[in-house]
Motif scaffolding. Structure first.
Motif: not given
Lengths: 223, 201
Positions: A77, A80-81, A106-109, B7-11
């Motif tokens: 995540s 990804a962000r 969902r963590s890294h599309p 969940r707000s941190m999900l990529g």
């Protein structure tokens, strides 16, 4: 500018981590190695301004990690962000299970998936294919330079390597410094009359195109 | 293993201006299949649950190119987005309430995935989806615009389009001397050869 690219390696098995580290050091990468997700997050945090890995290799299953306060999903995540321009490979024994794949996505599309049951050699082969790839008349050599094959001239900036590794995908660059490096690479391609051109999609987004006829136009009003 | 509870941190919530496919299901299985179908260079697949679909949709800038669903219920924020914007909507099984009329419904996952693949590889007289975002015209020119992307991918099916979006696309194609133009039939718009429109006029 010469800047050896970093690779983040998150692997809870000490022996496998050592093998991966050795492999990347031999390829002139600077490995950021971690056995736990919290250590990987810390490496990313401490290297935030000095280093932006070109590649991250993440073991999804961290059962042997010395510290379980964070998960592989947390690392993905974060990547990804905050490090969208970093190519990510996630490997797991259970990569076929849709719930595992769904959690990873969902963590890294954008994460690429690899089956751990194929062995470490298969993973390294795949990584080498990514890092030693050829796009048009360009080739990455040793993961550290982009070579214009007809002239054998070299371009050393890691953002250039990033673009070649990601081809044909768009790469979003994180800073004005990085985008300046990308534009210089675009000028270098033009000066070398390369078959590969830099295409801007605005908002610090660039990709390489091998076709010669594409001309970007300004964005339309509807987005 | 796994993801944190935050969940707000999900990529998947990270905003991005690249083309996105939003897949809304209760368990993520259909999203996995859609991801295997969509070429990574064409679109990013975002795996959403009904509860976070609105937030994930908001991260797709300017809006999702396609929404694939397999859940019987959607929040009002999501259905409002789907009614207001030109989005390709493909649904598996019973439709969620509030979806617009141009939704395509499928009984079998394989048929839905075929439609997803066809949209990704759409070719309308040489106009194709460019990698990442925008449309490549026949002469190679890259034109950015989410509405034109939707029209090309939907072709030959029509999509609902506001007058403003219709005129924007019409102007863009005319400016590039394209052989195709949007044609309105009530609330629905499709791309047709400009020669056909000239003959009608």
């Amino acid at each position: 500018m010469r800047a050896n690219p970093e690779v983040l390696i998150l692997e809870d098995d000490a022996e496998t981590l050592d093998e991966l580290q050795t492999h990347f050091t031999r390829k002139r990468f600077h490995p950021l190695a971690a056995r736990s997700a919290s250590r990987a997050l810390s490496l990313l945090e401490h290297n935030r301004y000095s280093s932006r890995p070109v590649l991250a290799i993440v073991d999804w299953d961290l059962g042997k990690a010395p510290d379980r306060s964070a998960s592989s999903g947390d690392v993905l995540s974060r990547l990804a962000r905050e490090l969208r321009e970093c190519a990510v490979i996630v490997y797991s024994q259970n990569i076929d299970a849709f719930n595992v794949r769904s959690q990873i996505q969902r963590s890294h599309p954008r994460a690429l998936l690899h089956d751990k049951r194929d062995g470490d050699a298969s993973l390294l082969e795949r990584v080498d294919r990514m890092l030693d790839r050829t796009v048009g008349d360009l080739r990455i050599h040793d993961g550290t330079v982009v070579v214009h094959i007809p002239s054998l001239d070299q371009h050393h900036h890691r953002e250039a390597i990033r673009l070649v590794v990601h081809h044909p995908d768009i790469v979003t660059f994180h800073s004005d410094t990085a985008t300046k490096a990308v534009r210089r690479f675009g000028e270098w391609l033009t000066a070398h009359d390369s078959a590969v051109r830099l295409v801007s999609h605005g908002n610090r987004k660039y990709r390489l195109a091998v076709t010669v006829s594409e001309v970007p136009s300004p964005p339309d009003a509807d987005g | 293993m796994g993801v944190s509870d935050d969940r707000s941190m999900l990529g998947v919530l990270a905003p991005d201006r690249g083309r996105s496919v939003l897949v809304v299901t209760d368990d993520g299985e259909l999203a996995v299949a859609v991801r295997d179908t969509v070429p990574p260079a064409i679109a990013l697949v975002r795996d959403a649950r009904p509860g976070d679909a609105a937030e994930i949709a908001a991260a797709c800038l300017p809006w999702p190119w396609m929404v694939v669903g397999g859940t019987p219920a959607l929040t009002p924020e999501v259905t409002a987005l789907l009614r207001d914007r030109p989005v390709l909507i493909l649904w598996l099984g019973p439709l969620a309430a509030g979806l617009p009329a141009d939704v395509r419904r499928f009984d079998r996952p394989a048929a839905l995935l075929e439609a997803v693949a066809a949209a990704c590889h759409a070719d309308v007289g040489g106009m194709r989806l460019a990698p990442g975002s925008g449309v490549e015209l026949r002469d190679g020119t890259l034109v950015r615009g989410a509405t034109l992307e939707a029209l090309v991918a939907a072709h030959p099916r029509p999509i609902a389009l506001s007058s403003r979006s219709f005129h924007t696309v019409s102007g863009t194609l005319a400016r590039h001397a394209s052989a195709w133009q949007p044609q309105r039939e009530g609330a629905l718009v499709t791309l047709v050869p400009a020669s056909r429109m000239a003959a009608r006029a």
